[in-house]
Design an enzyme around this catalytic site. Structure first.
Site, PDB file in Angstrom:
ATOM      1  N   LEU A   7       1.666  -1.403   0.331  1.00 37.11           N
ATOM      2  CA  LEU A   7       0.037   0.092   0.175  1.00 37.11           C
ATOM      3  C   LEU A   7       1.066   1.351   0.103  1.00 37.11           C
ATOM      4  O   LEU A   7       1.627   1.420   0.730  1.00 37.11           O
ATOM      5  CB  LEU A   7      -0.569   0.042   1.004  1.00 37.11           C
ATOM      6  N   CYS A   8       0.468   1.929  -0.565  1.00 38.18           N
ATOM      7  CA  CYS A   8       1.213   3.700  -1.518  1.00 38.18           C
ATOM      8  C   CYS A   8      -0.093   4.623  -0.430  1.00 38.18           C
ATOM      9  O   CYS A   8      -1.257   4.135  -1.354  1.00 38.18           O
ATOM     10  CB  CYS A   8       2.413   3.603  -1.525  1.00 38.18           C
ATOM     11  N   ALA A   9       0.060   5.572  -1.346  1.00 36.74           N
ATOM     12  CA  ALA A   9      -0.492   6.793  -1.429  1.00 36.74           C
ATOM     13  C   ALA A   9      -1.958   6.798  -2.218  1.00 36.74           C
ATOM     14  O   ALA A   9      -2.853   6.762  -2.163  1.00 36.74           O
ATOM     15  CB  ALA A   9      -0.169   7.970  -1.170  1.00 36.74           C
ATOM     16  N   THR A  14       4.408   1.700  -5.516  1.00 34.60           N
ATOM     17  CA  THR A  14       4.411   0.276  -4.865  1.00 34.60           C
ATOM     18  C   THR A  14       4.143  -0.737  -6.227  1.00 34.60           C
ATOM     19  O   THR A  14       4.898  -1.607  -5.736  1.00 34.60           O
ATOM     20  CB  THR A  14       3.595  -0.080  -3.512  1.00 34.60           C
ATOM     21  N   THR A  39      -3.682   3.383  -0.643  1.00 32.95           N
ATOM     22  CA  THR A  39      -3.859   3.069   1.266  1.00 32.95           C
ATOM     23  C   THR A  39      -5.550   2.999   1.743  1.00 32.95           C
ATOM     24  O   THR A  39      -5.955   2.081   2.351  1.00 32.95           O
ATOM     25  CB  THR A  39      -3.399   4.086   2.773  1.00 32.95           C
TER      26      THR A  39
END
Lengths: 99, 446
Positions: A7-9, A14, A39
């Site tokens: 998970l990233c922004a 990712t 996320t």
């Protein structure tokens, strides 16, 4: 088959790491399904995962994600490994956590 | 208190702020509106290509009403931004709380419409009833949408968690039970909305969105629309990312709706037949300035760092990381360079990483203020659009020129700092090679 969710922004950077991780996992004969999401999609996409890995830029959301996905192990990815897109290193890290 | 402690406190505060349920829902919910505003942008862009004589040409080809279908798309995407916000923010709040998100969102939408005007006034002064006025469910209603969606979400979750509602006996189908469970919170929020509607009418002769627009949204929009605010917005995002935290994600969630409303305001000026170029009524700091003009290559305008590394880096580390980071960098994704170099907590890079976006903000502001580049309309491009191309799509050749100038500036400013880091890595690598040489020589001797 282990399910690993990154998970990233916005799931962009990712998703780059997913590619190098998949290559590394194939080389190591480590059977796993790896995917990347923002996320905000944690509940929908990662509730049934074996391991959630957070990009270092969203590691502040660790507790929130833990609360949203009870029972799932949540870890953040080492900064240098992340930046250098070191798929092998991250897969080894994942393996050490969930076997 | 030491500087370090102060900085840690600031970070801690920002992270806690981002973790507030309402802030997270606002951020995640507003992101849900993006696909619509971006897709809508394509149609708006086709209706308003930044090329001289384009509109006349199209009118000659397809008749005077050629842009009507395109504007219909814009009017049903940007034009209902507040409705999208109500649904998205309430949904994300309830989803994170583990409550029935879609039911809550529908209640929130109804509540929003209850407090919104149900009539419009024609130019002739005639009142037309039974309408949903686009003037208030678009950009002008955004702050109201945030307030209503969060309040409804909170009430709904409170009721669900405390089992306030009509309980069905066991054996009643789940769908039926859910419908009844929503009845009580529905009554509560509708009654509350009706009271708000009544109070605004009785005391001020206006509706809740009009009130919020006057006392909250307009001041907020004006507050963001100046150079100092622009510099603060640019600076905070960089400071956070320098500390390894996704700054745009935290700051953008809060200023995004307001800066988008600024852009939609400009669109209203265009729709009224006014020009934006050099128009003092137009807003300068819009969402595009933040998303596109101060982020060439990603937060911190690291494209300049990559270019300076290509020109003069000697160390293998600097070369390999800038090579790895280049292609994603073209699409404004720069986690590789931020975490790989790293820029995070690297004292050599704090000055350019914050300074470059701030200078870019000043350059963009000045370019618009002196009438060189047009302020932005509602048209947006995805934040992954490569620099210069993004500028061209948003503001014609002038936009491309401004972005090119920003990248040049970034390259020049990053250059000396890149050199300092490069020399350190280069020396490390030399030492490593020499160190190894000595070891092998020793091995040979023994």
């Amino acid at each position: 088959m282990k399910k690993i969710v990154l998970l990233c922004a916005s799931g962009m950077s990712t998703s780059m790491l997913v590619k190098t991780m998949e290559e590394a996992a194939a080389e190591m004969n480590y059977e796993c399904q790896i995917s990347a999401y923002p996320t905000s999609e944690a509940i929908k996409q990662a509730s049934d995962a074996d391991l959630i890995l957070l990009g270092p830029q969203v590691r502040f959301a660790l507790n929130k994600i833990k609360g949203q996905c009870p029972g799932v192990l949540v870890e953040s990815i080492d900064m240098r490994m992340y930046g250098r897109m070191d798929g092998k290193g991250v897969v080894e890290f994942a393996k050490s956590k969930i076997g | 208190m030491g500087k370090q402690e102060l900085f840690d406190k600031f970070l801690d505060y920002m992270v806690r702020f981002a973790e507030i349920k309402a802030v997270a829902a606002l951020k995640d919910g507003f992101i849900l509106t993006l696909p619509l505003t971006l897709a809508g942008s394509v149609f708006l862009l086709i209706a308003n290509l930044p090329i001289g004589g384009y509109s006349d040409f199209m009118a000659a080809q397809f008749g005077a009403g050629w842009a009507a279908p395109l504007n219909q798309v814009a009017g049903s995407t940007f034009g209902i931004l507040a409705i999208l916000c109500v649904l998205g923010i309430c949904y994300k709040y309830c989803q994170a709380e583990g409550c029935d998100a879609i039911t809550a969102s529908l209640l929130a939408l109804a509540s929003f419409l209850i407090v919104t005007k149900g009539s419009v006034l024609t130019k002739a002064g005639e009142v037309v009833n039974d309408v949903i006025p686009k003037g208030w469910v678009g950009g002008n209603g955004v702050i109201t949408a945030i307030i209503v969606s969060l309040l409804v979400a909170w009430i709904f979750c409170y009721c669900e968690k405390n089992h306030i509602g009509i309980k069905m006996p066991a054996g009643v189908p789940d769908g039926v039970a859910k419908a009844f469970a929503a009845l009580v919170p529905g009554m509560i929020v509708f009654a509350g909305s009706a009271v708000v509607f009544f109070l605004c009418q009785a005391l001020g002769g206006l509706t809740f969105p009009e009130l919020v627009f006057q006392v909250l949204q307009t001041p907020l929009q004006n507050l963001t629309d100046n150079l100092v605010a622009g510099i603060i917005i640019a600076g905070i995002q960089s400071v956070l990312f320098w500390a390894g935290i996704h700054g745009p994600n935290i700051v953008g969630g809060v200023v995004g709706p307001i800066l988008t409303a600024n852009a939609i305001d400009n669109q209203h000026l265009l729709d009224a037949g006014m020009s934006l170029l050099g128009n003092p009524q137009a807003k300068i700091i819009t969402i595009q300035v933040n998303d596109v003009f101060i982020k060439s290559g990603g937060c911190g305008i690291t494209l300049g760092l990559l270019i300076s590394a290509f020109i003069a880096a000697r160390s293998a580390q600097m070369k390999s990381i800038s090579k790895l980071a280049f292609v994603p960098g073209l699409f404004n994704i720069n986690e590789p360079i931020i975490f790989g170099l790293p820029i995070v907590f690297n004292p050599y890079f704090i000055v350019p990483f914050i300074g470059v976006p701030v200078i870019a903000m000043i350059m963009t502001y000045v370019a618009i203020a002196i009438g060189f580049m047009s302020p932005f309309s509602a048209v947006q491009v995805p934040w992954t659009t490569p620099t210069v191309i993004a500028g061209f799509l948003l503001a014609g050749w002038q936009g491309a020129v401004v972005q090119l100038a920003i990248v040049l500036m970034a390259t020049v400013v990053y250059f000396p700092f890149m050199k300092i880091q490069d020399n350190i890595y280069f020396k490390e690598e030399l030492d490593a090679v020499e160190g190894k040489g000595i070891e092998t020589r020793n091995a040979e001797h023994s």
